[in-house]
Write a protein that holds these residues in place. Sequence first.
Motif, mmCIF file in Angstrom:
data_model
loop_
_atom_site.group_PDB
_atom_site.id
_atom_site.type_symbol
_atom_site.label_atom_id
_atom_site.label_comp_id
_atom_site.label_asym_id
_atom_site.label_seq_id
_atom_site.Cartn_x
_atom_site.Cartn_y
_atom_site.Cartn_z
ATOM 1 N N LEU A 225 42.361 0.341 -57.686
ATOM 2 C CA LEU A 225 41.620 1.584 -57.912
ATOM 3 C C LEU A 225 41.290 1.809 -59.386
ATOM 4 C CD1 LEU A 225 43.620 3.946 -55.510
ATOM 5 C CD2 LEU A 225 41.280 3.123 -55.183
ATOM 6 N N GLY A 226 41.772 0.943 -60.252
ATOM 7 C CA GLY A 226 41.521 1.115 -61.671
ATOM 8 C C GLY A 226 42.422 2.136 -62.346
ATOM 9 N N ILE A 227 43.459 2.565 -61.647
ATOM 10 C CA ILE A 227 44.399 3.534 -62.205
ATOM 11 C C ILE A 227 45.356 2.845 -63.182
ATOM 12 C CG2 ILE A 227 46.288 5.114 -61.616
ATOM 13 C CD1 ILE A 227 44.846 5.534 -58.902
ATOM 14 N N ALA A 228 45.675 1.596 -62.886
ATOM 15 C CA ALA A 228 46.549 0.800 -63.744
ATOM 16 C C ALA A 228 45.922 -0.572 -63.933
ATOM 17 C CB ALA A 228 47.942 0.667 -63.125
ATOM 18 N N LYS A 229 46.356 -1.249 -64.972
ATOM 19 C CA LYS A 229 45.914 -2.617 -65.212
ATOM 20 C C LYS A 229 46.962 -3.595 -64.715
ATOM 21 C CE LYS A 229 43.299 -1.296 -69.345
ATOM 22 N NZ LYS A 229 43.129 -1.496 -70.812
ATOM 23 N N LYS A 230 46.532 -4.801 -64.413
ATOM 24 C CA LYS A 230 47.450 -5.802 -63.898
ATOM 25 C C LYS A 230 48.625 -6.007 -64.843
ATOM 26 C CE LYS A 230 47.566 -10.479 -61.967
ATOM 27 N NZ LYS A 230 46.753 -11.693 -61.659
ATOM 28 N N GLU A 231 48.364 -5.961 -66.153
ATOM 29 C CA GLU A 231 49.439 -6.157 -67.126
ATOM 30 C C GLU A 231 50.436 -4.999 -67.128
ATOM 31 O OE1 GLU A 231 45.571 -5.344 -69.543
ATOM 32 O OE2 GLU A 231 46.165 -6.415 -67.716
ATOM 33 N N ASP A 232 50.032 -3.855 -66.550
ATOM 34 C CA ASP A 232 50.968 -2.742 -66.412
ATOM 35 C C ASP A 232 52.053 -3.042 -65.382
ATOM 36 O OD1 ASP A 232 49.646 -1.137 -68.261
ATOM 37 O OD2 ASP A 232 48.309 -0.300 -66.750
ATOM 38 N N LEU A 233 51.829 -4.036 -64.550
ATOM 39 C CA LEU A 233 52.761 -4.351 -63.475
ATOM 40 C C LEU A 233 53.589 -5.581 -63.814
ATOM 41 C CD1 LEU A 233 50.558 -3.641 -60.339
ATOM 42 C CD2 LEU A 233 52.017 -2.094 -61.641
ATOM 43 N N SER A 234 54.043 -5.657 -65.043
ATOM 44 C CA SER A 234 54.945 -6.738 -65.425
ATOM 45 C C SER A 234 56.227 -6.636 -64.603
ATOM 46 C CB SER A 234 55.290 -6.642 -66.909
ATOM 47 O OG SER A 234 56.054 -5.471 -67.170
ATOM 48 N N GLN A 235 56.924 -7.759 -64.480
ATOM 49 C CA GLN A 235 58.170 -7.743 -63.717
ATOM 50 C C GLN A 235 59.164 -6.767 -64.327
ATOM 51 O OE1 GLN A 235 59.404 -11.435 -62.199
ATOM 52 N NE2 GLN A 235 61.439 -10.762 -61.592
ATOM 53 N N GLU A 236 59.181 -6.673 -65.641
ATOM 54 C CA GLU A 236 60.107 -5.758 -66.306
ATOM 55 C C GLU A 236 59.837 -4.309 -65.891
ATOM 56 O OE1 GLU A 236 61.458 -4.427 -70.847
ATOM 57 O OE2 GLU A 236 59.788 -5.829 -70.534
ATOM 58 N N LYS A 237 58.569 -3.920 -65.848
ATOM 59 C CA LYS A 237 58.241 -2.542 -65.469
ATOM 60 C C LYS A 237 58.530 -2.282 -63.991
ATOM 61 C CE LYS A 237 54.742 -1.473 -68.970
ATOM 62 N NZ LYS A 237 53.328 -1.064 -69.207
ATOM 63 N N VAL A 238 58.205 -3.252 -63.140
ATOM 64 C CA VAL A 238 58.454 -3.085 -61.704
ATOM 65 C C VAL A 238 59.949 -2.965 -61.446
ATOM 66 C CG1 VAL A 238 58.278 -4.198 -59.460
ATOM 67 C CG2 VAL A 238 56.311 -4.208 -61.004
ATOM 68 N N GLU A 239 60.734 -3.846 -62.042
ATOM 69 C CA GLU A 239 62.182 -3.784 -61.863
ATOM 70 C C GLU A 239 62.755 -2.492 -62.438
ATOM 71 O OE1 GLU A 239 64.119 -7.229 -63.407
ATOM 72 O OE2 GLU A 239 63.033 -8.636 -62.098
ATOM 73 N N GLY A 240 62.179 -2.018 -63.550
ATOM 74 C CA GLY A 240 62.647 -0.766 -64.125
ATOM 75 C C GLY A 240 62.445 0.400 -63.180
ATOM 76 N N PHE A 241 61.247 0.504 -62.617
ATOM 77 C CA PHE A 241 60.973 1.613 -61.706
ATOM 78 C C PHE A 241 61.811 1.511 -60.441
ATOM 79 C CE2 PHE A 241 58.511 3.539 -58.197
ATOM 80 C CZ PHE A 241 58.533 4.850 -58.643
ATOM 81 N N LEU A 242 61.978 0.299 -59.923
ATOM 82 C CA LEU A 242 62.674 0.104 -58.648
ATOM 83 C C LEU A 242 64.194 0.016 -58.783
ATOM 84 C CD1 LEU A 242 60.282 -2.309 -56.715
ATOM 85 C CD2 LEU A 242 61.054 -0.048 -55.979
ATOM 86 N N GLY A 243 64.714 0.332 -59.932
ATOM 87 C CA GLY A 243 66.168 0.338 -60.021
ATOM 88 C C GLY A 243 66.736 0.369 -61.415
ATOM 89 N N GLY A 244 66.152 -0.381 -62.346
ATOM 90 C CA GLY A 244 66.742 -0.500 -63.671
ATOM 91 C C GLY A 244 66.884 0.820 -64.398
ATOM 92 N N HIS A 245 65.809 1.619 -64.413
ATOM 93 C CA HIS A 245 65.859 2.909 -65.116
ATOM 94 C C HIS A 245 66.889 3.841 -64.474
ATOM 95 C CE1 HIS A 245 62.466 1.379 -67.132
ATOM 96 N NE2 HIS A 245 61.512 1.858 -66.366
ATOM 97 N N GLY A 246 66.885 3.903 -63.157
ATOM 98 C CA GLY A 246 67.810 4.798 -62.468
ATOM 99 C C GLY A 246 69.254 4.375 -62.617
ATOM 100 N N ARG A 247 69.516 3.073 -62.573
ATOM 101 C CA ARG A 247 70.888 2.597 -62.754
ATOM 102 C C ARG A 247 71.422 2.991 -64.133
ATOM 103 N NH1 ARG A 247 72.338 -1.260 -58.765
ATOM 104 N NH2 ARG A 247 70.560 -2.048 -57.556
ATOM 105 N N LYS A 248 70.579 2.867 -65.152
ATOM 106 C CA LYS A 248 71.006 3.253 -66.494
ATOM 107 C C LYS A 248 71.246 4.755 -66.569
ATOM 108 C CE LYS A 248 68.782 -0.598 -68.927
ATOM 109 N NZ LYS A 248 67.699 -1.005 -69.876
ATOM 110 N N PHE A 249 70.387 5.536 -65.938
ATOM 111 C CA PHE A 249 70.537 6.991 -65.987
ATOM 112 C C PHE A 249 71.850 7.410 -65.329
ATOM 113 C CE2 PHE A 249 69.872 11.393 -64.801
ATOM 114 C CZ PHE A 249 69.210 11.927 -65.898
ATOM 115 N N TYR A 250 72.175 6.787 -64.195
ATOM 116 C CA TYR A 250 73.406 7.126 -63.466
ATOM 117 C C TYR A 250 74.624 6.386 -64.002
ATOM 118 C CZ TYR A 250 71.392 9.941 -59.709
ATOM 119 O OH TYR A 250 70.801 10.940 -58.983
#
Length: 376
Positions: free
Chosen positions: A299-324
């Motif tokens: 949809l042009g909302i994000a660029k392919k480079e926005d979906l790096s593995q680091e960012k995907v893993e962060g959203f799907l667990g990494g950020h939350g694990r650090k917060f908790y």
Amino acid sequence: MANLFDNLEMPAAADFHVHLRDGPMMEAVTPTIRQGGVDTVFVMPNLVPPLTTVQAVLDYKKRLQAIEPNVNYLMSLYLHPSITPDTIREADEAGIAGVKSYPAGVTTNSSSGVVDYESFYPVFAAMEEADMVLNLHGEAPPSSPTNTDPTQQVTILNAEETFLPTLKSLHERFPKLRIILEHCTTAAAVNAVRQCGPNVAGTITAHHLFLTIDDWAGDPINFCKPVAKLPSDRVALLKAATSGDPKFFFGSDSAPHLLSAKKGLSDGGLGAGKCAAGVFTQPNVVGFVLEALEGAVQLGIAKKEDLSQEKVEGFLGGHGRKFYGVPESSANIRVKAEGVNVQNVRVGGAGNSEGGMSETVVTFRSGKPTYAVESV
């Protein structure tokens, strides 16, 4: 569906907002946690009756572990007038991760929820001292019938935005208290979380990355609280999820209801004749999130480079694990673009502890293809 994430291998996801219910429903949906690619969950306490004592929470955790022992269950207390600072200290010693606040009457099993936040200030102070997380269902209660000023009415469309001053007030009064604004649905909520300090974060669901108001109006399967809002709000959520900002991470708010309750044919917690609020995503949560993020690129909302593995893993667990403050997963999953067709879940019937006829829980996007997830 395209194949941007085909053969992606990553740590098992963490889902920081799940409803696993109790009894036959619990027995049916708890095994779907690992199926969905998740090995750590933050479990909601709005059972009937709600979990307002440490012992009740620990007993519930044992019931969950007996069904699926290979999941890290982060448990929570239900914020209730019976909760005291001593309860918080006891909960901290028992390893309970957070306290969930429901404004009274806004969603499923919230009738015992909060009417006045100020009365809980001593509890919040104890939580701040214990470094325990406060999880906020961020909606203001509906307007009183006696409030006839149409400019001041709280509805399901503005309930979240109306609540945001409460979030900011709590953060200002308790700046060291870790607070999560759960299931953000508006651009205003995303902005409010960003304007607060590092102790405030927001969770985003899988279904809110797909839905807008037209998707649930008239469709009980997609109806939840808080409701999906405008296309511009969905864009804000997708941008937050792909931003890499550690203040935002995944919490599915997967909420199973029997089909009869979703259609208002039985009591779904709000009374017969009313549609139960909740979208069930647990069996396919990782696939749904990846599908939504891929759609953001299309949809042009994000660029392919926005979906790096680091960012995907962060959203799907990494950020939350650090917060908790919970450890990284030792389990890995692999995503396959061949995909699976989303299946519904059956509750009850032969083999169930209570017997009886089985009923259906309809899964979000039922019958549609999504990414397959396998353990490696």
